[in-house]
Design a protein around this motif. Sequence first.
Motif, PDB file in Angstrom:
ATOM      1  N   PHE A 265      15.310  80.629  43.416  1.00  0.00           N
ATOM      2  CA  PHE A 265      15.237  80.658  41.956  1.00  0.00           C
ATOM      3  C   PHE A 265      16.609  80.973  41.350  1.00  0.00           C
ATOM      4  CE2 PHE A 265      14.521  83.439  38.167  1.00  0.00           C
ATOM      5  CZ  PHE A 265      14.167  82.432  37.287  1.00  0.00           C
ATOM      6  N   PHE A 266      17.304  81.947  41.907  1.00  0.00           N
ATOM      7  CA  PHE A 266      18.611  82.312  41.348  1.00  0.00           C
ATOM      8  C   PHE A 266      19.662  81.233  41.614  1.00  0.00           C
ATOM      9  CE2 PHE A 266      16.844  86.407  40.532  1.00  0.00           C
ATOM     10  CZ  PHE A 266      17.640  86.949  39.534  1.00  0.00           C
ATOM     11  N   ARG A 267      19.642  80.665  42.809  1.00  0.00           N
ATOM     12  CA  ARG A 267      20.655  79.655  43.121  1.00  0.00           C
ATOM     13  C   ARG A 267      20.433  78.357  42.355  1.00  0.00           C
ATOM     14  NH1 ARG A 267      21.984  83.751  45.229  1.00  0.00           N
ATOM     15  NH2 ARG A 267      22.781  83.794  43.092  1.00  0.00           N
ATOM     16  N   ASN A 268      19.183  77.964  42.159  1.00  0.00           N
ATOM     17  CA  ASN A 268      18.890  76.638  41.619  1.00  0.00           C
ATOM     18  C   ASN A 268      18.500  76.626  40.143  1.00  0.00           C
ATOM     19  OD1 ASN A 268      19.274  75.364  44.179  1.00  0.00           O
ATOM     20  ND2 ASN A 268      17.244  76.098  44.798  1.00  0.00           N
ATOM     21  N   VAL A 269      18.166  77.783  39.586  1.00  0.00           N
ATOM     22  CA  VAL A 269      17.783  77.851  38.174  1.00  0.00           C
ATOM     23  C   VAL A 269      18.729  78.754  37.386  1.00  0.00           C
ATOM     24  CG1 VAL A 269      15.963  78.475  36.533  1.00  0.00           C
ATOM     25  CG2 VAL A 269      15.358  77.378  38.710  1.00  0.00           C
ATOM     26  N   ILE A 270      18.855  80.009  37.811  1.00  0.00           N
ATOM     27  CA  ILE A 270      19.651  80.973  37.050  1.00  0.00           C
ATOM     28  C   ILE A 270      21.141  80.630  37.107  1.00  0.00           C
ATOM     29  CG2 ILE A 270      20.314  83.386  36.801  1.00  0.00           C
ATOM     30  CD1 ILE A 270      17.483  82.881  35.965  1.00  0.00           C
ATOM     31  N   ASP A 271      21.672  80.435  38.309  1.00  0.00           N
ATOM     32  CA  ASP A 271      23.110  80.155  38.446  1.00  0.00           C
ATOM     33  C   ASP A 271      23.583  78.989  37.576  1.00  0.00           C
ATOM     34  OD1 ASP A 271      23.571  82.237  40.143  1.00  0.00           O
ATOM     35  OD2 ASP A 271      23.884  81.030  41.944  1.00  0.00           O
ATOM     36  N   PRO A 272      22.920  77.832  37.613  1.00  0.00           N
ATOM     37  CA  PRO A 272      23.406  76.711  36.788  1.00  0.00           C
ATOM     38  C   PRO A 272      23.428  77.025  35.297  1.00  0.00           C
ATOM     39  CG  PRO A 272      21.869  75.923  38.447  1.00  0.00           C
ATOM     40  CD  PRO A 272      21.806  77.407  38.488  1.00  0.00           C
ATOM     41  N   VAL A 273      22.419  77.747  34.807  1.00  0.00           N
ATOM     42  CA  VAL A 273      22.377  78.089  33.389  1.00  0.00           C
ATOM     43  C   VAL A 273      23.526  79.030  33.033  1.00  0.00           C
ATOM     44  CG1 VAL A 273      21.054  79.272  31.590  1.00  0.00           C
ATOM     45  CG2 VAL A 273      19.891  77.713  33.174  1.00  0.00           C
ATOM     46  N   VAL A 274      23.717  80.063  33.837  1.00  0.00           N
ATOM     47  CA  VAL A 274      24.772  81.043  33.571  1.00  0.00           C
ATOM     48  C   VAL A 274      26.155  80.395  33.664  1.00  0.00           C
ATOM     49  CG1 VAL A 274      25.848  83.185  34.387  1.00  0.00           C
ATOM     50  CG2 VAL A 274      23.349  82.985  34.320  1.00  0.00           C
ATOM     51  N   GLN A 275      26.358  79.567  34.666  1.00  0.00           N
ATOM     52  CA  GLN A 275      27.656  78.913  34.846  1.00  0.00           C
ATOM     53  C   GLN A 275      27.952  77.920  33.730  1.00  0.00           C
ATOM     54  OE1 GLN A 275      26.986  77.407  38.770  1.00  0.00           O
ATOM     55  NE2 GLN A 275      27.592  79.315  39.786  1.00  0.00           N
ATOM     56  N   ASN A 276      26.937  77.206  33.278  1.00  0.00           N
ATOM     57  CA  ASN A 276      27.139  76.254  32.184  1.00  0.00           C
ATOM     58  C   ASN A 276      27.499  76.953  30.883  1.00  0.00           C
ATOM     59  OD1 ASN A 276      26.677  73.998  33.747  1.00  0.00           O
ATOM     60  ND2 ASN A 276      24.486  73.879  33.243  1.00  0.00           N
ATOM     61  N   ASN A 278      29.409  79.509  30.882  1.00  0.00           N
ATOM     62  CA  ASN A 278      30.748  80.039  31.138  1.00  0.00           C
ATOM     63  C   ASN A 278      30.789  81.557  31.236  1.00  0.00           C
ATOM     64  OD1 ASN A 278      33.320  79.337  31.842  1.00  0.00           O
ATOM     65  ND2 ASN A 278      34.110  79.319  29.758  1.00  0.00           N
ATOM     66  N   TYR A 279      29.786  82.131  31.896  1.00  0.00           N
ATOM     67  CA  TYR A 279      29.794  83.561  32.185  1.00  0.00           C
ATOM     68  C   TYR A 279      30.251  83.798  33.620  1.00  0.00           C
ATOM     69  CZ  TYR A 279      27.225  84.845  27.936  1.00  0.00           C
ATOM     70  OH  TYR A 279      26.854  85.063  26.631  1.00  0.00           O
ATOM     71  N   HIS A 280      30.795  84.977  33.848  1.00  0.00           N
ATOM     72  CA  HIS A 280      31.114  85.414  35.204  1.00  0.00           C
ATOM     73  C   HIS A 280      29.870  86.075  35.797  1.00  0.00           C
ATOM     74  CE1 HIS A 280      33.205  87.200  38.580  1.00  0.00           C
ATOM     75  NE2 HIS A 280      32.761  88.377  38.234  1.00  0.00           N
ATOM     76  N   ILE A 281      29.568  85.744  37.043  1.00  0.00           N
ATOM     77  CA  ILE A 281      28.377  86.280  37.703  1.00  0.00           C
ATOM     78  C   ILE A 281      28.769  87.442  38.618  1.00  0.00           C
ATOM     79  CG2 ILE A 281      26.536  85.802  39.371  1.00  0.00           C
ATOM     80  CD1 ILE A 281      26.590  82.894  38.362  1.00  0.00           C
ATOM     81  N   ARG A 359       7.401  74.462  40.236  1.00  0.00           N
ATOM     82  CA  ARG A 359       7.955  73.661  39.154  1.00  0.00           C
ATOM     83  C   ARG A 359       9.369  73.210  39.514  1.00  0.00           C
ATOM     84  NH1 ARG A 359       6.111  77.841  35.667  1.00  0.00           N
ATOM     85  NH2 ARG A 359       8.193  78.097  34.756  1.00  0.00           N
ATOM     86  N   SER A 360       9.798  72.107  38.949  1.00  0.00           N
ATOM     87  CA  SER A 360      11.103  71.569  39.291  1.00  0.00           C
ATOM     88  C   SER A 360      12.221  72.469  38.763  1.00  0.00           C
ATOM     89  CB  SER A 360      11.265  70.163  38.717  1.00  0.00           C
ATOM     90  OG  SER A 360      11.417  70.212  37.307  1.00  0.00           O
ATOM     91  N   ASN A 361      13.357  72.436  39.445  1.00  0.00           N
ATOM     92  CA  ASN A 361      14.507  73.229  39.015  1.00  0.00           C
ATOM     93  C   ASN A 361      14.964  72.816  37.623  1.00  0.00           C
ATOM     94  OD1 ASN A 361      14.592  74.591  41.487  1.00  0.00           O
ATOM     95  ND2 ASN A 361      15.910  73.038  42.420  1.00  0.00           N
ATOM     96  N   GLU A 362      14.997  71.510  37.364  1.00  0.00           N
ATOM     97  CA  GLU A 362      15.458  71.011  36.068  1.00  0.00           C
ATOM     98  C   GLU A 362      14.558  71.497  34.937  1.00  0.00           C
ATOM     99  OE1 GLU A 362      14.969  69.214  38.783  1.00  0.00           O
ATOM    100  OE2 GLU A 362      17.054  68.770  39.322  1.00  0.00           O
ATOM    101  N   GLU A 363      13.258  71.454  35.154  1.00  0.00           N
ATOM    102  CA  GLU A 363      12.313  71.920  34.135  1.00  0.00           C
ATOM    103  C   GLU A 363      12.516  73.405  33.860  1.00  0.00           C
ATOM    104  OE1 GLU A 363       7.504  72.794  33.637  1.00  0.00           O
ATOM    105  OE2 GLU A 363       8.251  71.651  35.374  1.00  0.00           O
ATOM    106  N   GLN A 364      12.719  74.193  34.920  1.00  0.00           N
ATOM    107  CA  GLN A 364      12.856  75.641  34.739  1.00  0.00           C
ATOM    108  C   GLN A 364      14.224  76.016  34.176  1.00  0.00           C
ATOM    109  OE1 GLN A 364      10.006  78.112  37.443  1.00  0.00           O
ATOM    110  NE2 GLN A 364      11.210  76.805  38.804  1.00  0.00           N
ATOM    111  N   GLN A 365      15.246  75.243  34.495  1.00  0.00           N
ATOM    112  CA  GLN A 365      16.538  75.485  33.857  1.00  0.00           C
ATOM    113  C   GLN A 365      16.420  75.336  32.345  1.00  0.00           C
ATOM    114  OE1 GLN A 365      19.531  72.922  35.558  1.00  0.00           O
ATOM    115  NE2 GLN A 365      19.069  73.585  37.654  1.00  0.00           N
ATOM    116  N   GLU A 366      15.744  74.292  31.923  1.00  0.00           N
ATOM    117  CA  GLU A 366      15.573  74.030  30.489  1.00  0.00           C
ATOM    118  C   GLU A 366      14.739  75.115  29.825  1.00  0.00           C
ATOM    119  OE1 GLU A 366      13.720  70.536  27.588  1.00  0.00           O
ATOM    120  OE2 GLU A 366      14.266  70.067  29.671  1.00  0.00           O
ATOM    121  N   SER A 367      13.646  75.495  30.467  1.00  0.00           N
ATOM    122  CA  SER A 367      12.758  76.504  29.856  1.00  0.00           C
ATOM    123  C   SER A 367      13.385  77.893  29.898  1.00  0.00           C
ATOM    124  CB  SER A 367      11.395  76.509  30.547  1.00  0.00           C
ATOM    125  OG  SER A 367      11.510  76.779  31.928  1.00  0.00           O
ATOM    126  N   PHE A 368      14.164  78.186  30.959  1.00  0.00           N
ATOM    127  CA  PHE A 368      14.836  79.491  31.002  1.00  0.00           C
ATOM    128  C   PHE A 368      15.916  79.575  29.933  1.00  0.00           C
ATOM    129  CE2 PHE A 368      18.314  82.239  32.557  1.00  0.00           C
ATOM    130  CZ  PHE A 368      17.644  83.453  32.487  1.00  0.00           C
TER     131      PHE A 368
END
Length: 388
Positions: A265-276, A278-281, A359-368
């Motif tokens: 969940f963190f690698r495929n959903v949270i990380d992409p949102v945070v990186q997009n 432009n935050y430091h993790i 649920r798909s990663n893309e769907e959860q990235q959008e909803s998160f």
Amino acid sequence: MISNLSNRAIQIAGSSSKETDAYILEFSHNLVRLIAKKILEKGATIVSIVGKEEKAKSDDFITPSIIYYWDVLESVYEYAASRLFSNETKKLAMVVSSEKSEAQIPEQRKELWQKLTEKGIVSLHRIKPGWNAGAYKRQEQEKISDALIIIGGGEGVEHLASLYVSQGKPVLPLDIPLGSSYGDGLGGAPLLSRLSVANPKRFIPRIDNGTASRLASLNFERWKNSSEEYSNFILDFLETIVKPQVFYVRLLNKDVSEYSLVENFFRNVIDPVVQNMNYHIKEMGRSETDEAFINIEIFKEIPNSSIIIADLTNLRPNCFMEMGYAFGLNKRVLLTAREGIRLPFDSNAIPCYFWSPDRSNEEQQESFLEFWKKNINRPPLAPAKNII
């Protein structure tokens, strides 16, 4: 390439003494206008205040001001005009004000202020009616800003800097010898500039081996003949230091059955949102650490983070402790958990994003991301008590 400053909010604050050398005073005003213009060009928002305008010579209208927020607001308006007041010029600045400070706007500035507000170039953040104390306004300024640049000043900028530092936000003090409008404080920005070179980590949460030397290179004597080059160096430095940190609170024990689900969940959903965004993790077990013990690192880095993402899957006691610490610091906290987890508190009071491995990663990235935008600026759970 998108600037690291894009979608950030940056404040320029300070004042000068009426006895300041005329050349230095004029230089500082030009520098502030250049910095403000370049910040806007990078896609950032400016945080400012509004109010009276005291001049270096009270009986001479054409002498420079000993405050700088009108330089900032002029630059904001000029930038908006250069973009023909298009939609992208809406809310270029966030202005913290009070009824009293707006009533103190001088006659010669009222037309500018009216244009800024009527065209939606600035958004107002007013403190409570009847209040005007500088401390309340500074607290609001820090809450809506990501970084602070200070010049001159006294007690006010020293208090403002301490607010930013306490929340792990970068503070960039310049050593221009300006004094302060009230002649108070311990030394204002020049003092803080010296302290920042001696202890960069205190002022810049994310440093490298070159941070101290770059802070020392901001010395006014080096740049006093070129405000343009000085502003370019400052903006280049801001690009490297203004990257707010997101801290992950989550299940870290690999022997627990749900670890792999949380990891995915963190690698495929949270990380992409945070990186997009432009935050430091900062994540224990993956990020570099300065401390020998992980617990020390955790409780050092939570105060240095702008946002905490706390995943409560498996209901680990240490996650609740870290989450509670973040809430106690009035940090912005986003809660997540796997679907089916029953949280031991009122989820209406603390919204939680429930995710599912089905649920798909893309769907959860959008909803998160939608959950993030909806909840990131919720008021703190335990705001400071007021008598009114």
